[in-house]
Scaffold this motif. Sequence first.
Motif, mmCIF file in Angstrom:
data_model
loop_
_atom_site.group_PDB
_atom_site.id
_atom_site.type_symbol
_atom_site.label_atom_id
_atom_site.label_comp_id
_atom_site.label_asym_id
_atom_site.label_seq_id
_atom_site.Cartn_x
_atom_site.Cartn_y
_atom_site.Cartn_z
ATOM 1 N N ALA A 1 34.732 60.806 42.496
ATOM 2 C CA ALA A 1 35.402 60.938 41.200
ATOM 3 C C ALA A 1 36.848 61.397 41.334
ATOM 4 N N GLU A 2 37.115 62.244 42.326
ATOM 5 C CA GLU A 2 38.468 62.782 42.497
ATOM 6 C C GLU A 2 39.511 61.693 42.740
ATOM 7 N N ASP A 3 39.088 60.557 43.251
ATOM 8 C CA ASP A 3 40.016 59.469 43.564
ATOM 9 C C ASP A 3 40.159 58.454 42.435
ATOM 10 N N LEU A 4 39.406 58.639 41.357
ATOM 11 C CA LEU A 4 39.445 57.691 40.240
ATOM 12 C C LEU A 4 40.537 58.067 39.240
ATOM 13 N N ASP A 5 41.138 57.052 38.628
ATOM 14 C CA ASP A 5 42.264 57.274 37.716
ATOM 15 C C ASP A 5 41.892 58.158 36.538
ATOM 16 N N TRP A 6 40.710 57.948 35.960
ATOM 17 C CA TRP A 6 40.334 58.725 34.779
ATOM 18 C C TRP A 6 40.275 60.219 35.089
ATOM 19 N N PHE A 7 39.821 60.559 36.308
ATOM 20 C CA PHE A 7 39.729 61.970 36.674
ATOM 21 C C PHE A 7 41.114 62.551 36.947
ATOM 22 N N LYS A 8 41.973 61.775 37.592
ATOM 23 C CA LYS A 8 43.326 62.241 37.890
ATOM 24 C C LYS A 8 44.115 62.532 36.616
ATOM 25 N N CYS A 9 43.792 61.821 35.524
ATOM 26 C CA CYS A 9 44.523 61.989 34.268
ATOM 27 C C CYS A 9 44.021 63.166 33.435
ATOM 28 N N LEU A 10 42.897 63.752 33.812
ATOM 29 C CA LEU A 10 42.358 64.872 33.050
ATOM 30 C C LEU A 10 43.194 66.128 33.272
ATOM 31 N N SER A 11 43.172 67.010 32.269
ATOM 32 C CA SER A 11 43.852 68.296 32.408
ATOM 33 C C SER A 11 43.105 69.175 33.411
ATOM 34 N N HIS A 12 43.774 70.215 33.866
ATOM 35 C CA HIS A 12 43.165 71.126 34.843
ATOM 36 C C HIS A 12 41.892 71.764 34.292
ATOM 37 N N LYS A 13 41.890 72.103 33.004
ATOM 38 C CA LYS A 13 40.712 72.737 32.405
ATOM 39 C C LYS A 13 39.489 71.835 32.487
ATOM 40 N N TRP A 14 39.695 70.532 32.239
ATOM 41 C CA TRP A 14 38.585 69.592 32.345
ATOM 42 C C TRP A 14 38.088 69.510 33.778
#
Length: 240
Positions: A56-69
């Motif tokens: 998940a860490e390498d997926l775009d959707w995860f990279k775009c999440l805020s730090h809190k998420w």
Amino acid sequence: MNLCASIDGIVNNLSVPFNKVKAKSASYMAADLVSVGDSWLSFAIKKRLIEPIAGAEDLDWFKCLSHKWKVYLRRNDAGEIDPRGEIWAAPYRWGTMVRAYKKSKFRKHNLAPIEPELTGRISMVNSPREIIGSVLKYMGASYNSNNIDSQVAGGKIAVQQILALLANQVDPGKFNKVLAFGIRDVWAAVGGSSDVLPAVKYMSNVAVVVPKSGASLWADLWVYPCPPFYFDIHFVIPFI
């Protein structure tokens, strides 16, 4: 696409092993994704009902999440937030609980919004989390209280008493009918922002507010069901 009407219904489906289901049609097959409310995430992880999202860490959707998420979604095998844990879910919508009320009724009776006695005239979302949370908030405690006896004045007995008063104000037939303003005696409703705001957009007589003291937040998450658990639907969407 089939829909499941409640979060607990989704979790019940998630918890039924395939070998205990008597499939009556070809519709019984593995689900690719399942949607659950954030309040069920820890439970689903702990009970091994879902599996982590690999890479998940390498997926775009995860990279775009805020730090809190990113912090919130990383859990250990016990479902607890853990900076060394894995990513278990992908959020796709979120919001807050809001209050909606008929402006004409409050003006007619010279009442302040949402503050008067409204016995039998309130509609509430059918969610134990939100109902108990509302009681705790009213008592000056936190939605996130995990030990009522030590964290809430009066303990469980006091909470039960306030809960009984709320039950007297909410007609049992109006639970989970958040948008029941078509019913003549419904003056106010409590529900999720994603449901209430679109529904009342064209209702000129209905106003929506968030309490000054704050409100609970919620999120809906996509998760991977853990084999060998199967469903009679491809995926499900919760209605809070």
